[in-house]
Design a protein around this motif. Structure first.
Motif, mmCIF file in Angstrom:
data_model
loop_
_atom_site.group_PDB
_atom_site.id
_atom_site.type_symbol
_atom_site.label_atom_id
_atom_site.label_comp_id
_atom_site.label_asym_id
_atom_site.label_seq_id
_atom_site.Cartn_x
_atom_site.Cartn_y
_atom_site.Cartn_z
ATOM 1 N N TYR A 85 11.674 6.838 -48.904
ATOM 2 C CA TYR A 85 11.658 5.697 -48.056
ATOM 3 C C TYR A 85 10.541 5.525 -47.249
ATOM 4 O O TYR A 85 9.776 6.497 -47.541
ATOM 5 C CB TYR A 85 12.908 6.072 -46.938
ATOM 6 C CG TYR A 85 12.625 6.836 -45.774
ATOM 7 C CD1 TYR A 85 11.793 6.332 -44.735
ATOM 8 C CD2 TYR A 85 12.469 8.494 -45.782
ATOM 9 C CE1 TYR A 85 11.496 7.217 -43.536
ATOM 10 C CE2 TYR A 85 12.132 9.095 -44.904
ATOM 11 C CZ TYR A 85 11.620 8.465 -43.960
ATOM 12 O OH TYR A 85 11.183 9.440 -42.779
ATOM 13 N N ASP A 86 10.280 4.455 -46.749
ATOM 14 C CA ASP A 86 8.934 4.103 -45.991
ATOM 15 C C ASP A 86 9.415 3.194 -44.957
ATOM 16 O O ASP A 86 10.569 2.461 -45.026
ATOM 17 C CB ASP A 86 8.089 3.400 -46.890
ATOM 18 C CG ASP A 86 6.540 3.557 -46.376
ATOM 19 O OD1 ASP A 86 6.537 4.051 -45.242
ATOM 20 O OD2 ASP A 86 5.433 3.095 -47.115
ATOM 21 N N ALA A 87 8.513 2.803 -43.955
ATOM 22 C CA ALA A 87 8.969 2.055 -42.851
ATOM 23 C C ALA A 87 7.518 1.219 -42.524
ATOM 24 O O ALA A 87 6.442 1.965 -42.762
ATOM 25 C CB ALA A 87 9.613 2.858 -41.590
ATOM 26 N N PRO A 88 7.539 0.323 -41.682
ATOM 27 C CA PRO A 88 6.337 -0.537 -41.168
ATOM 28 C C PRO A 88 5.436 0.537 -40.498
ATOM 29 O O PRO A 88 5.904 1.610 -39.729
ATOM 30 C CB PRO A 88 6.723 -1.407 -40.424
ATOM 31 C CG PRO A 88 8.262 -1.740 -40.753
ATOM 32 C CD PRO A 88 8.789 -0.434 -41.246
ATOM 33 N N VAL A 89 4.201 0.364 -40.922
ATOM 34 C CA VAL A 89 3.153 1.172 -40.073
ATOM 35 C C VAL A 89 3.156 0.667 -38.611
ATOM 36 O O VAL A 89 2.635 1.346 -37.588
ATOM 37 C CB VAL A 89 1.782 1.029 -40.822
ATOM 38 C CG1 VAL A 89 1.136 -0.169 -40.649
ATOM 39 C CG2 VAL A 89 0.765 2.334 -40.404
ATOM 40 N N LEU A 90 3.597 -0.460 -38.333
ATOM 41 C CA LEU A 90 3.631 -1.131 -36.958
ATOM 42 C C LEU A 90 4.868 -0.878 -36.572
ATOM 43 O O LEU A 90 5.690 -1.467 -37.325
ATOM 44 C CB LEU A 90 3.170 -2.447 -37.011
ATOM 45 C CG LEU A 90 2.682 -3.263 -35.803
ATOM 46 C CD1 LEU A 90 1.249 -2.534 -35.293
ATOM 47 C CD2 LEU A 90 2.246 -4.838 -36.170
ATOM 48 N N GLU A 91 5.102 -0.280 -35.409
ATOM 49 C CA GLU A 91 6.619 -0.071 -34.791
ATOM 50 C C GLU A 91 6.397 -0.470 -33.328
ATOM 51 O O GLU A 91 5.341 -0.685 -32.596
ATOM 52 C CB GLU A 91 6.863 1.324 -34.668
ATOM 53 C CG GLU A 91 7.247 1.568 -36.086
ATOM 54 C CD GLU A 91 8.782 1.250 -36.475
ATOM 55 O OE1 GLU A 91 9.188 0.650 -35.814
ATOM 56 O OE2 GLU A 91 9.360 1.844 -37.580
ATOM 57 N N SER A 92 7.336 -0.674 -32.663
ATOM 58 C CA SER A 92 7.582 -0.831 -31.125
ATOM 59 C C SER A 92 7.049 0.284 -30.652
ATOM 60 O O SER A 92 7.466 1.466 -30.548
ATOM 61 C CB SER A 92 8.850 -1.212 -31.026
ATOM 62 O OG SER A 92 9.247 -1.321 -29.309
ATOM 63 N N VAL A 93 6.463 0.050 -29.393
ATOM 64 C CA VAL A 93 6.060 1.228 -28.472
ATOM 65 C C VAL A 93 7.050 1.787 -27.754
ATOM 66 O O VAL A 93 7.154 2.969 -27.701
ATOM 67 C CB VAL A 93 5.056 0.636 -27.131
ATOM 68 C CG1 VAL A 93 4.623 1.848 -26.268
ATOM 69 C CG2 VAL A 93 3.692 0.255 -27.946
ATOM 70 N N GLU A 112 -0.790 -5.371 -27.447
ATOM 71 C CA GLU A 112 0.122 -6.397 -27.372
ATOM 72 C C GLU A 112 -0.095 -7.406 -28.585
ATOM 73 O O GLU A 112 -1.314 -7.899 -28.675
ATOM 74 C CB GLU A 112 -0.053 -7.058 -26.239
ATOM 75 C CG GLU A 112 1.142 -8.103 -25.732
ATOM 76 C CD GLU A 112 1.044 -8.542 -24.462
ATOM 77 O OE1 GLU A 112 0.836 -9.784 -24.313
ATOM 78 O OE2 GLU A 112 1.123 -7.627 -23.404
ATOM 79 N N ASP A 113 0.829 -7.799 -29.611
ATOM 80 C CA ASP A 113 0.707 -8.800 -30.300
ATOM 81 C C ASP A 113 0.383 -10.154 -29.987
ATOM 82 O O ASP A 113 0.705 -10.409 -28.725
ATOM 83 C CB ASP A 113 1.601 -8.525 -31.691
ATOM 84 C CG ASP A 113 3.132 -9.180 -31.294
ATOM 85 O OD1 ASP A 113 3.081 -9.659 -30.164
ATOM 86 O OD2 ASP A 113 3.932 -8.591 -32.142
ATOM 87 N N LYS A 114 0.351 -11.051 -30.828
ATOM 88 C CA LYS A 114 0.079 -12.516 -30.313
ATOM 89 C C LYS A 114 1.497 -13.168 -29.783
ATOM 90 O O LYS A 114 1.437 -14.089 -29.156
ATOM 91 C CB LYS A 114 -0.335 -13.300 -31.553
ATOM 92 C CG LYS A 114 -1.738 -13.107 -31.928
ATOM 93 C CD LYS A 114 -2.181 -13.653 -32.974
ATOM 94 C CE LYS A 114 -3.548 -13.428 -33.388
ATOM 95 N NZ LYS A 114 -4.257 -14.390 -34.486
ATOM 96 N N GLY A 115 2.605 -12.287 -29.946
ATOM 97 C CA GLY A 115 3.811 -12.802 -29.632
ATOM 98 C C GLY A 115 4.216 -12.087 -28.200
ATOM 99 O O GLY A 115 5.373 -12.404 -27.641
ATOM 100 N N GLY A 116 3.387 -11.514 -27.836
ATOM 101 C CA GLY A 116 3.571 -10.683 -26.505
ATOM 102 C C GLY A 116 4.175 -9.240 -26.617
ATOM 103 O O GLY A 116 4.760 -8.804 -25.478
ATOM 104 N N ARG A 117 4.606 -8.700 -27.623
ATOM 105 C CA ARG A 117 5.223 -7.824 -27.892
ATOM 106 C C ARG A 117 4.433 -6.505 -28.014
ATOM 107 O O ARG A 117 3.265 -6.604 -28.484
ATOM 108 C CB ARG A 117 6.021 -7.491 -29.526
ATOM 109 C CG ARG A 117 7.101 -8.667 -29.380
ATOM 110 C CD ARG A 117 7.654 -8.832 -30.935
ATOM 111 N NE ARG A 117 6.741 -9.526 -31.736
ATOM 112 C CZ ARG A 117 6.482 -10.779 -31.941
ATOM 113 N NH1 ARG A 117 7.476 -11.436 -31.414
ATOM 114 N NH2 ARG A 117 5.622 -11.216 -32.801
#
Length: 170
Positions: A85-93, A112-117
């Motif tokens: 399996y694999d998952a995104p390299v980018l995750e929520s803090v 913080e990404d461009k969407g403020g996350r």
């Protein structure tokens, strides 16, 4: 230093780069050559050709060794009934703060990404695996045998043999 490694059973007998050393020979692109001559555009200095601190490039001879190793891990895992399996390299803090507390943020490549996350490059795979299993908890069997070979990132002081970028076999 380059070293021939024909004694490595199961691996192609090719010249390999020894761990941690970069290749300096070879052709240069026009952009690199121009940068070395002092060119490179108005107001620009010389281009730093090194990868970011704590990371590394994988030239073909190093990539061949890495591919050989990862394939050996995959064969072994599959031999014992594991599925990859694999998952995104980018995750929520928040995913990592829930596991290790807010102080873990100092060891993350977070922003913080461009969407403020608030997001981070994954420092390990366990929270991503837990998130994936919880997301399908009603559809998965009680016992699962999954494995991964993720690329992970930690923002910490680099030392010999310990980089900010690493892979791990889970």
């Amino acid at each position: 230093r380059l070293a021939a490694r024909p004694e490595a059973v199961g691996r192609p007998a090719v010249v390999r780069m020894m761990a941690g050393e970069a290749a300096t020979a070879g052709r240069k692109s026009a952009a690199v050559a121009q940068g070395e001559k002092g060119g490179g555009g108005a107001g620009r200095g010389a281009l730093d050709l090194n990868p970011p601190r704590g990371t590394r490039d994988f030239y073909p001879e190093e990539m061949e060794l890495r591919t050989w190793l990862f394939d050996a891990w995959r064969r072994e895992a599959q031999l014992h009934g594991f599925e990859e399996y694999d998952a995104p390299v980018l995750e929520s803090v928040e995913l990592y703060e829930r596991k290790a507390g807010e102080e873990v943020s100092a060891q993350l490549y977070n922003f913080e990404d461009k969407g403020g996350r608030r997001v981070t490059l994954r420092p390990e795979m366990t929270p991503s695996l837990a998130r994936m299993v919880l997301g399908r908890r009603n559809a998965l069997p009680t016992t699962i045998k999954w494995f991964s070979i993720p690329q992970c990132w930690r923002y910490e002081r680099t030392t010999r043999g310990r980089r900010r970028e690493h892979f791990q076999w889970n």
